[in-house]
Design an enzyme around this catalytic site. Sequence first.
Site, PDB file in Angstrom:
ATOM      1  CD  GLU A   1      -3.612  -4.806  13.854  1.00  0.00           C
ATOM      2  OE1 GLU A   1      -4.479  -4.659  14.706  1.00  0.00           O
ATOM      3  OE2 GLU A   1      -3.602  -4.195  12.782  1.00  0.00           O
TER       4      GLU A   1
ATOM      5  NE  ARG B   1      -2.774  -2.440   2.715  1.00  0.00           N
ATOM      6  CZ  ARG B   1      -3.140  -2.719   3.963  1.00  0.00           C
ATOM      7  NH1 ARG B   1      -3.764  -1.809   4.674  1.00  0.00           N
ATOM      8  NH2 ARG B   1      -2.865  -3.892   4.496  1.00  0.00           N
TER       9      ARG B   1
HETATM   10  O1  PRP Z   1       2.642  -1.727  11.759  1.00  0.00           O
HETATM   11  P1  PRP Z   1       2.471  -3.130  11.302  1.00  0.00           P
HETATM   12  O2  PRP Z   1       1.886  -4.008  12.369  1.00  0.00           O
HETATM   13  O3  PRP Z   1       3.740  -3.687  10.740  1.00  0.00           O
HETATM   14  O4  PRP Z   1       1.390  -3.144  10.135  1.00  0.00           O
HETATM   15  C1  PRP Z   1       1.338  -2.206   9.121  1.00  0.00           C
HETATM   16  C2  PRP Z   1       1.543  -2.844   7.773  1.00  0.00           C
HETATM   17  O5  PRP Z   1       0.487  -3.783   7.520  1.00  0.00           O
HETATM   18  C3  PRP Z   1      -0.080  -3.515   6.252  1.00  0.00           C
HETATM   19  O6  PRP Z   1       0.586  -4.150   5.219  1.00  0.00           O
HETATM   20  P2  PRP Z   1       0.378  -5.685   4.845  1.00  0.00           P
HETATM   21  O7  PRP Z   1       1.532  -6.457   5.419  1.00  0.00           O
HETATM   22  O8  PRP Z   1      -0.984  -6.125   5.239  1.00  0.00           O
HETATM   23  O9  PRP Z   1       0.600  -5.724   3.306  1.00  0.00           O
HETATM   24  P3  PRP Z   1      -0.080  -4.990   2.064  1.00  0.00           P
HETATM   25  O10 PRP Z   1       0.318  -3.539   2.125  1.00  0.00           O
HETATM   26  O11 PRP Z   1       0.573  -5.702   0.929  1.00  0.00           O
HETATM   27  O12 PRP Z   1      -1.564  -5.174   2.115  1.00  0.00           O
HETATM   28  C4  PRP Z   1       0.106  -2.030   6.087  1.00  0.00           C
HETATM   29  O13 PRP Z   1       0.030  -1.632   4.726  1.00  0.00           O
HETATM   30  C5  PRP Z   1       1.456  -1.791   6.691  1.00  0.00           C
HETATM   31  O14 PRP Z   1       2.491  -1.993   5.758  1.00  0.00           O
HETATM   32  N1  ADE Z   2      -6.041  -2.928  11.164  1.00  0.00           N
HETATM   33  C1  ADE Z   2      -5.440  -2.760   9.979  1.00  0.00           C
HETATM   34  N2  ADE Z   2      -6.135  -2.312   8.916  1.00  0.00           N
HETATM   35  C2  ADE Z   2      -5.521  -2.137   7.721  1.00  0.00           C
HETATM   36  N3  ADE Z   2      -4.240  -2.388   7.515  1.00  0.00           N
HETATM   37  C3  ADE Z   2      -3.506  -2.829   8.548  1.00  0.00           C
HETATM   38  N4  ADE Z   2      -2.212  -3.171   8.649  1.00  0.00           N
HETATM   39  C4  ADE Z   2      -1.989  -3.575   9.901  1.00  0.00           C
HETATM   40  N5  ADE Z   2      -3.105  -3.508  10.642  1.00  0.00           N
HETATM   41  C5  ADE Z   2      -4.063  -3.045   9.809  1.00  0.00           C
END
Ligand code: PRP
Ligand code: ADE
Length: 324
Positions: free
Chosen positions: A206, A169
């Site tokens: 998370e 993202r």
């Molecule tokens: O602070 P954190 O607990 O590390 O979580 C945040 C991360 O989680 C999500 O990415 P995700 O790994 O879901 O991948 P995506 O962007 O490919 O959907 C979001 O876009 C952040 O990069």
């Molecule tokens: N609660 C949440 N919603 C969307 N993106 C996330 N990445 C980590 N936690 C998330």
Amino acid sequence: MSGTPVSYAEHPAHGHPANTEPTTQSTDRDSTASHQPATNPDPTTGAPHPSFHPPHGKTGGSIDDAAQGGQSAASASGASKLPSNEISGNESSSNPKLASLNSTLKNGLRQFPDFPQKGILFEDIMPLFADHTLHSTLIQALELKIAQVFHTPPGESSDVDIVVGLESRGFLFGPTLALRLGAGFVPVRKPGKLPGQTIKATFKKEYGEDVFEMQGDAIKKGQKVVIVDDIIATGGSAAAAGELVRTLGGELVGYVFMMELDFLRGREKLDAPVYTLLSGQEEALANTDEALDGTLPLGRTTESAEEAQRSVAADGGAAAEVRP
Ligand SMILES: O=P(O)(O)OC[C@H]1O[C@H](OP(=O)(O)OP(=O)(O)O)[C@H](O)[C@@H]1O
Ligand SMILES: Nc1ncnc2[nH]cnc12
């Protein structure tokens, strides 16, 4: 319930005891408004720092919102040129335009309970990109934020050399932002996607564990780097990316997020200034102490609360294990 989205605009602030119901966000505010560490005052209230005077010959836009990481800017190794008394605070309270943009953005978000796992209240940012006006508002808000925190004069580019975006993202707006700043864009990717020599960092987030990778020649020693992503939750992803940037010799001058899930205290893992446009799931924050004692925070199931807090406690300040 995961198939039923709710929006910030459609439901009242606060009041839902669990994430099986529409979520309970408060009205829009800067993350720094209520979570500004006492030891880390607002960076934007100080005088502009010489490090962020616009370079000659660069063109670009500007950006805006600031918050403070887990340690003072003065002690943050990658942000050593930012005086600690210039870090943290609530810019949008003193910037009505930014406050208005942020409010529009927050109303454009949707939330999905129990996605991608039971107990996670998922913040869906995709509507902001599906709508041309909201997309434009987002870029404008980010520009305003960065201009504000880095004290960029109107119409001039910031002193940021490289914007690093986190897969996936962070790729949605990182390149656009880099263009507007007059900076380069460098991706941090999931493993096995980048050719050539790479460095890796493993981390917890998370919902689960992951690995980030960056090309070994992506950042030149001493380049000023801003890391951007959509959301900071536990901070694991961002901390790992920060380690990669520093391993390559970059000067990490800050993190910029669209949204912060404050109750997870992810910023405490980060040792550079943290700037966010929006706060999310604030109702859980009030219960974080109870959560740490094993009590369920509002908006989360027992399972996810325990998992999230375990992750926060386990990661401490060293979420990323860098393996060149
Ligand atoms: O602070 P954190 O607990 O590390 O979580 C945040 C991360 O989680 C999500 O990415 P995700 O790994 O879901 O991948 P995506 O962007 O490919 O959907 C979001 O876009 C952040 O990069
Ligand atoms: N609660 C949440 N919603 C969307 N993106 C996330 N990445 C980590 N936690 C998330």
